[in-house]
Design an enzyme around this catalytic site. Structure first.
Site, PDB file in Angstrom:
ATOM      1  N   GLY A   6      42.811  44.625  28.617  1.00  0.00           N
ATOM      2  CA  GLY A   6      41.554  44.632  29.374  1.00  0.00           C
ATOM      3  C   GLY A   6      40.954  46.023  29.444  1.00  0.00           C
ATOM      4  O   GLY A   6      41.546  46.923  30.033  1.00  0.00           O
ATOM      5  N   ALA A   7      39.789  46.205  28.793  1.00  0.00           N
ATOM      6  CA  ALA A   7      39.101  47.507  28.859  1.00  0.00           C
ATOM      7  C   ALA A   7      38.030  47.469  29.940  1.00  0.00           C
ATOM      8  O   ALA A   7      36.876  47.810  29.710  1.00  0.00           O
ATOM      9  CB  ALA A   7      38.486  47.847  27.500  1.00  0.00           C
ATOM     10  N   GLY A   8      38.417  46.998  31.129  1.00  0.00           N
ATOM     11  CA  GLY A   8      37.513  47.034  32.280  1.00  0.00           C
ATOM     12  C   GLY A   8      37.763  48.314  33.057  1.00  0.00           C
ATOM     13  O   GLY A   8      38.421  49.243  32.571  1.00  0.00           O
ATOM     14  N   VAL A   9      37.258  48.354  34.286  1.00  0.00           N
ATOM     15  CA  VAL A   9      37.369  49.564  35.101  1.00  0.00           C
ATOM     16  C   VAL A   9      38.831  49.979  35.289  1.00  0.00           C
ATOM     17  O   VAL A   9      39.211  51.123  35.029  1.00  0.00           O
ATOM     18  CB  VAL A   9      36.713  49.332  36.487  1.00  0.00           C
ATOM     19  CG1 VAL A   9      36.776  50.583  37.326  1.00  0.00           C
ATOM     20  CG2 VAL A   9      35.284  48.852  36.327  1.00  0.00           C
ATOM     21  N   ILE A  10      39.661  49.025  35.725  1.00  0.00           N
ATOM     22  CA  ILE A  10      41.046  49.370  36.056  1.00  0.00           C
ATOM     23  C   ILE A  10      41.815  49.761  34.794  1.00  0.00           C
ATOM     24  O   ILE A  10      42.558  50.750  34.776  1.00  0.00           O
ATOM     25  CB  ILE A  10      41.729  48.185  36.790  1.00  0.00           C
ATOM     26  CG1 ILE A  10      41.017  47.936  38.127  1.00  0.00           C
ATOM     27  CG2 ILE A  10      43.212  48.453  37.018  1.00  0.00           C
ATOM     28  CD1 ILE A  10      41.450  46.683  38.858  1.00  0.00           C
ATOM     29  N   GLU A  33      41.045  44.716  24.118  1.00  0.00           N
ATOM     30  CA  GLU A  33      39.929  44.086  24.819  1.00  0.00           C
ATOM     31  C   GLU A  33      39.459  42.882  24.017  1.00  0.00           C
ATOM     32  O   GLU A  33      39.104  43.009  22.845  1.00  0.00           O
ATOM     33  CB  GLU A  33      38.793  45.105  25.012  1.00  0.00           C
ATOM     34  CG  GLU A  33      37.477  44.515  25.482  1.00  0.00           C
ATOM     35  CD  GLU A  33      37.578  43.676  26.747  1.00  0.00           C
ATOM     36  OE1 GLU A  33      38.064  44.179  27.764  1.00  0.00           O
ATOM     37  OE2 GLU A  33      37.187  42.486  26.700  1.00  0.00           O
ATOM     38  N   ALA A  57      45.339  44.179  32.985  1.00  0.00           N
ATOM     39  CA  ALA A  57      44.172  44.515  33.835  1.00  0.00           C
ATOM     40  C   ALA A  57      42.992  43.665  33.377  1.00  0.00           C
ATOM     41  O   ALA A  57      42.002  44.168  32.870  1.00  0.00           O
ATOM     42  CB  ALA A  57      43.860  46.005  33.718  1.00  0.00           C
ATOM     43  N   HIS A  62      19.703  75.660  42.755  1.00  0.00           N
ATOM     44  CA  HIS A  62      20.139  76.181  41.453  1.00  0.00           C
ATOM     45  C   HIS A  62      21.229  77.220  41.664  1.00  0.00           C
ATOM     46  O   HIS A  62      21.114  78.038  42.573  1.00  0.00           O
ATOM     47  CB  HIS A  62      18.953  76.838  40.743  1.00  0.00           C
ATOM     48  CG  HIS A  62      19.344  77.482  39.440  1.00  0.00           C
ATOM     49  ND1 HIS A  62      19.614  76.748  38.315  1.00  0.00           N
ATOM     50  CD2 HIS A  62      19.553  78.783  39.113  1.00  0.00           C
ATOM     51  CE1 HIS A  62      19.940  77.564  37.338  1.00  0.00           C
ATOM     52  NE2 HIS A  62      19.924  78.808  37.794  1.00  0.00           N
TER      53      HIS A  62
HETATM   54  P1  FAD Z   1      41.060  43.536  49.989  1.00  0.00           P
HETATM   55  O1  FAD Z   1      41.012  44.997  49.921  1.00  0.00           O
HETATM   56  O2  FAD Z   1      41.762  42.802  48.910  1.00  0.00           O
HETATM   57  O3  FAD Z   1      41.714  43.193  51.385  1.00  0.00           O
HETATM   58  C1  FAD Z   1      41.988  41.890  51.786  1.00  0.00           C
HETATM   59  C2  FAD Z   1      43.065  41.938  52.858  1.00  0.00           C
HETATM   60  O4  FAD Z   1      43.174  40.651  53.429  1.00  0.00           O
HETATM   61  C3  FAD Z   1      44.437  42.291  52.304  1.00  0.00           C
HETATM   62  O5  FAD Z   1      44.994  43.309  53.092  1.00  0.00           O
HETATM   63  C4  FAD Z   1      45.221  40.990  52.422  1.00  0.00           C
HETATM   64  O6  FAD Z   1      46.610  41.201  52.679  1.00  0.00           O
HETATM   65  C5  FAD Z   1      44.547  40.359  53.622  1.00  0.00           C
HETATM   66  N1  FAD Z   1      44.656  38.892  53.663  1.00  0.00           N
HETATM   67  C6  FAD Z   1      44.331  38.013  52.680  1.00  0.00           C
HETATM   68  N2  FAD Z   1      44.521  36.752  53.106  1.00  0.00           N
HETATM   69  C7  FAD Z   1      44.976  36.847  54.374  1.00  0.00           C
HETATM   70  C8  FAD Z   1      45.358  35.884  55.347  1.00  0.00           C
HETATM   71  N3  FAD Z   1      45.299  34.575  55.106  1.00  0.00           N
HETATM   72  N4  FAD Z   1      45.779  36.335  56.542  1.00  0.00           N
HETATM   73  C9  FAD Z   1      45.839  37.676  56.809  1.00  0.00           C
HETATM   74  N5  FAD Z   1      45.504  38.619  55.930  1.00  0.00           N
HETATM   75  C10 FAD Z   1      45.058  38.211  54.730  1.00  0.00           C
HETATM   76  N6  FAD Z   1      36.645  49.512  44.363  1.00  0.00           N
HETATM   77  C11 FAD Z   1      35.815  50.549  44.518  1.00  0.00           C
HETATM   78  O7  FAD Z   1      34.755  50.398  45.136  1.00  0.00           O
HETATM   79  N7  FAD Z   1      36.116  51.786  44.010  1.00  0.00           N
HETATM   80  C12 FAD Z   1      37.252  52.005  43.313  1.00  0.00           C
HETATM   81  O8  FAD Z   1      37.496  53.117  42.866  1.00  0.00           O
HETATM   82  C13 FAD Z   1      38.141  50.933  43.119  1.00  0.00           C
HETATM   83  N8  FAD Z   1      39.291  51.121  42.438  1.00  0.00           N
HETATM   84  C14 FAD Z   1      40.166  50.084  42.317  1.00  0.00           C
HETATM   85  C15 FAD Z   1      41.344  50.303  41.624  1.00  0.00           C
HETATM   86  C16 FAD Z   1      42.263  49.283  41.487  1.00  0.00           C
HETATM   87  C17 FAD Z   1      43.552  49.542  40.742  1.00  0.00           C
HETATM   88  C18 FAD Z   1      41.994  48.010  42.087  1.00  0.00           C
HETATM   89  C19 FAD Z   1      42.992  46.890  41.996  1.00  0.00           C
HETATM   90  C20 FAD Z   1      40.818  47.783  42.764  1.00  0.00           C
HETATM   91  C21 FAD Z   1      39.887  48.821  42.881  1.00  0.00           C
HETATM   92  N9  FAD Z   1      38.669  48.641  43.550  1.00  0.00           N
HETATM   93  C22 FAD Z   1      37.800  49.682  43.682  1.00  0.00           C
HETATM   94  C23 FAD Z   1      38.290  47.344  44.142  1.00  0.00           C
HETATM   95  C24 FAD Z   1      38.537  47.333  45.658  1.00  0.00           C
HETATM   96  O9  FAD Z   1      39.899  47.591  45.894  1.00  0.00           O
HETATM   97  C25 FAD Z   1      38.131  45.997  46.253  1.00  0.00           C
HETATM   98  O10 FAD Z   1      36.803  45.713  45.896  1.00  0.00           O
HETATM   99  C26 FAD Z   1      38.250  46.022  47.766  1.00  0.00           C
HETATM  100  O11 FAD Z   1      39.559  46.286  48.155  1.00  0.00           O
HETATM  101  C27 FAD Z   1      37.799  44.691  48.353  1.00  0.00           C
HETATM  102  O12 FAD Z   1      37.919  44.729  49.725  1.00  0.00           O
HETATM  103  P2  FAD Z   1      38.195  43.425  50.575  1.00  0.00           P
HETATM  104  O13 FAD Z   1      38.270  43.868  51.996  1.00  0.00           O
HETATM  105  O14 FAD Z   1      37.238  42.365  50.221  1.00  0.00           O
HETATM  106  O15 FAD Z   1      39.607  42.882  50.082  1.00  0.00           O
HETATM  107  P1  AMP Z   2      37.524  43.739  34.569  1.00  0.00           P
HETATM  108  O1  AMP Z   2      37.232  42.342  35.037  1.00  0.00           O
HETATM  109  O2  AMP Z   2      36.377  44.682  34.625  1.00  0.00           O
HETATM  110  O3  AMP Z   2      38.756  44.306  35.205  1.00  0.00           O
HETATM  111  O4  AMP Z   2      37.856  43.617  33.004  1.00  0.00           O
HETATM  112  C1  AMP Z   2      38.880  42.809  32.489  1.00  0.00           C
HETATM  113  C2  AMP Z   2      38.735  42.763  30.970  1.00  0.00           C
HETATM  114  O5  AMP Z   2      39.868  42.097  30.390  1.00  0.00           O
HETATM  115  C3  AMP Z   2      37.517  41.980  30.482  1.00  0.00           C
HETATM  116  O6  AMP Z   2      36.711  42.842  29.709  1.00  0.00           O
HETATM  117  C4  AMP Z   2      38.093  40.839  29.652  1.00  0.00           C
HETATM  118  O7  AMP Z   2      37.315  40.566  28.495  1.00  0.00           O
HETATM  119  C5  AMP Z   2      39.464  41.375  29.232  1.00  0.00           C
HETATM  120  N1  AMP Z   2      40.438  40.325  28.899  1.00  0.00           N
HETATM  121  C6  AMP Z   2      40.676  39.157  29.563  1.00  0.00           C
HETATM  122  N2  AMP Z   2      41.679  38.438  28.978  1.00  0.00           N
HETATM  123  C7  AMP Z   2      42.098  39.152  27.889  1.00  0.00           C
HETATM  124  C8  AMP Z   2      43.103  38.961  26.873  1.00  0.00           C
HETATM  125  N3  AMP Z   2      43.917  37.878  26.828  1.00  0.00           N
HETATM  126  N4  AMP Z   2      43.253  39.937  25.919  1.00  0.00           N
HETATM  127  C9  AMP Z   2      42.472  41.039  25.936  1.00  0.00           C
HETATM  128  N5  AMP Z   2      41.512  41.260  26.869  1.00  0.00           N
HETATM  129  C10 AMP Z   2      41.315  40.349  27.844  1.00  0.00           C
END
Ligand code: FAD
Ligand code: AMP
Length: 480
Positions: free
Chosen positions: A188-192, A211, A277, A452
């Site tokens: 997956g060549a997405g953000v993560i 990807e 990812a 600047h």
């Molecule tokens: P979450 O952060 O997922 O929180 C949900 C919470 O609800 C969790 O703590 C979970 O345990 C709890 N929960 C779920 N169901 C229940 C239940 N039934 N009872 C009690 N608790 C529950 N976003 C950015 O904007 N910038 C970034 O740089 C960025 N980097 C990221 C890097 C990675 C590796 C990943 C995985 C994500 C990244 N994101 C980033 C995305 C970001 O983390 C999410 O968009 C954000 O956390 C969403 O917030 P949320 O509150 O909706 O959900």
């Molecule tokens: P994101 O949703 O931004 O984290 O990106 C995930 C990426 O993974 C997307 O660009 C998808 O096209 C890619 N992807 C999903 N499934 C596969 C797979 N089986 N092999 C390679 N890439 C994949």
């Protein structure tokens, strides 16, 4: 026992904890339910973002960026003497400390604002009742005037690459790799995928990103995607497009054979670790009783209207579990909007101005529409682009890759999109977001005085370039 709250929030991620704090600030009796616990059973606040997402990934990106800079310090005349080395365990420990500080800080904010933390798994029952099941299995039901569902998302798993301890990892496992692998695969060549790939490529790992799609960063402006592809290649990130993972095999318990298919047929790649990812999906498992009244859409997201109302009166849903970009700041702003609505205030979020960032180096950042989207919509646009290579401050920082691209409406001059590749694009994009939120024209930014020397001047120059008036570069003929 039953207790009644004005607001119960389920989930303490950046959506839920922010909603809870805002609601409490507005005088509402508020509780927040969180199921996540640490190794000792204590509740962990902050959700995906603080624990296994935004913050830890940025900590690792910063450490490895500094490592890269130390390796190249000689451009400044700095002689570090001998090889620069990275203590990966120390890097990971530093990341863990930041996470602990921040998540603990939220508990402090809850206390300071009078938010009641209910530790356990929350389930929405009919009539805005919330059942909280603690770790020991004891269930308590609470009544609420309003409920905010903020249950977030979980990583998508794919059958060809089942998670395997220490070898095939999701984003959580990827953040805890504690020695530099020789070879890393990323699906997956997405953000993560790109951020995690960058961390290890900087430490010398051979990184291959598979990807499935033929195009790279399809959601970004084409100029940004093209520049990023060129720069990542220079950084030795081997990104294979049109490469779909079809299977994996563990070899001798220590290597992963990754099978994939591309235009040339079936291929194989052997790596020491594989990060999956491929995106995230909403987390709604066990969240809703059959008679809760809340509906999911066809992709499994909680169905909401433009102001995050579900189908059940008094029940809202925000963040990753509803439509829209899966971003922490989007979740938080929805939380604030919903708390304000519950408190009786007028509130509406502007979904057209949500910045997106990829924190590689240089960073990619954008807000608003791409040139391709606007052209497809038939909007008459004018485009200004300014390279950091022409910025004195960027030169001083030895950080001249990338550009700022501004797109304005040809008729009204209103800024419709800003797209950047650059060292601190994540910070610069806020300027564009503010301008767009205030409905600025390119001329408004042209008339603004920028200090600047700053890299921000590239935003000014891009605004000037929209009308062919950039000062510190030769202007191309205006594009229509
Ligand atoms: P979450 O952060 O997922 O929180 C949900 C919470 O609800 C969790 O703590 C979970 O345990 C709890 N929960 C779920 N169901 C229940 C239940 N039934 N009872 C009690 N608790 C529950 N976003 C950015 O904007 N910038 C970034 O740089 C960025 N980097 C990221 C890097 C990675 C590796 C990943 C995985 C994500 C990244 N994101 C980033 C995305 C970001 O983390 C999410 O968009 C954000 O956390 C969403 O917030 P949320 O509150 O909706 O959900
Ligand atoms: P994101 O949703 O931004 O984290 O990106 C995930 C990426 O993974 C997307 O660009 C998808 O096209 C890619 N992807 C999903 N499934 C596969 C797979 N089986 N092999 C390679 N890439 C994949």
């Amino acid at each position: 026992m039953s207790d009644k709250f004005d607001v119960i929030v389920i989930g303490a991620g950046p959506g839920g904890y922010v909603a809870a704090i805002r609601a409490a600030q507005l005088g509402l009796k508020t509780a927040c339910v969180e199921k996540w616990v640490d190794g000792k059973g204590a509740p962990l606040l902050g959700g995906t973002c603080l624990n296994v997402g935004c913050i830890p990934s940025k900590a690792l990106l910063e450490s490895t960026h500094q490592f890269h800079n130390a390796q190249h310090a000689d451009v400044h005349g700095i002689q570090v003497g001998g090889d620069v080395t990275m203590d990966v365990k120390a890097m990971v420990a530093r990341k863990d400390k930041i996470v602990t500080n921040l998540t603990g800080g939220i508990a402090g904010l809850f206390k300071a604002n009078g938010v009641t933390l209910l530790a356990g798994k929350g389930k929405l029952l009919a009539n805005k009742r919330v059942e909280v099941t603690a770790a020991d299995g004891a269930a308590t039901v609470y009544d609420a005037e309003n409920v905010i569902l903020a249950s977030g998302s979980v990583p998508v798993e794919i059958p060809p690459a089942p998670l395997t301890e220490g070898l095939i990892l999701d984003n959580e496992g990827a953040l805890n790799i504690d020695e530099t692998p020789k070879r890393l695969g990323v699906i997956g060549a997405g953000v993560i995928g790109l951020e995690m790939g960058s961390v290890w490529a900087r430490l010398g790992t051979e990184v291959t990103v598979l990807e499935a799609m033929d195009s790279f960063l399809a959601m970004a402006d084409k100029d940004v995607a093209k520049e990023a592809a060129k720069l990542y290649k220079k950084q030795k990130l081997d990104i294979k497009l049109g490469a779909r993972c079809t299977g994996t095999e563990i070899i001798d318990g220590k290597e992963v054979k990754v099978k994939y298919s591309d235009a040339n047929g079936d291929q194989e790649l052997v790596v020491d670790k594989l990060i999956v990812a491929v995106g995230r999906r909403p987390q709604t498992n066990g969240l809703l009783a059959d008679d809760s009244g809340v509906k999911l859409d066809e992709r499994g997201f909680i169905f909401v209207d433009g102001q995050c109302r579900t189908e059940a009166p008094g029940v809202y849903a925000i963040g990753d579990s509803v439509r829209g970009p899966m971003l922490a700041h989007k979740a938080s702003e929805e939380g604030i909007m919903v708390a304000d609505i519950i408190a009786g205030h007028h509130a509406q979020m502007n979904y057209d101005v949500i910045p997106s960032i990829i924190y590689t180096h240089p960073e990619l950042a954008w807000v608003g529409k791409t040139e391709q989207e606007l052209k497809a919509e038939g909007v008459d646009i004018k485009v200004g682009k300014f390279p950091f290579a022409a910025s004195g401050r960027a030169m001083a920082a030895n950080d001249t890759d990338g550009f700022v691209k501004m797109i304005a409406d040809a008729e009204t001059d209103r800024i419709l999109g800003v797209h950047m590749v650059g060292g601190i694009a994540s910070e610069l994009i806020a300027q564009a977001a503010i301008a767009m939120e205030f409905s600025s024209t390119a001329e408004d930014l042209q008339l603004t005085v920028f200090a600047h020397p700053t890299v921000s001047e590239a935003v000014h120059e891009a605004a000037l370039a929209v009308d062919g008036h950039a000062i510190h570069m030769a202007n191309r003929r205006k594009r229509k």
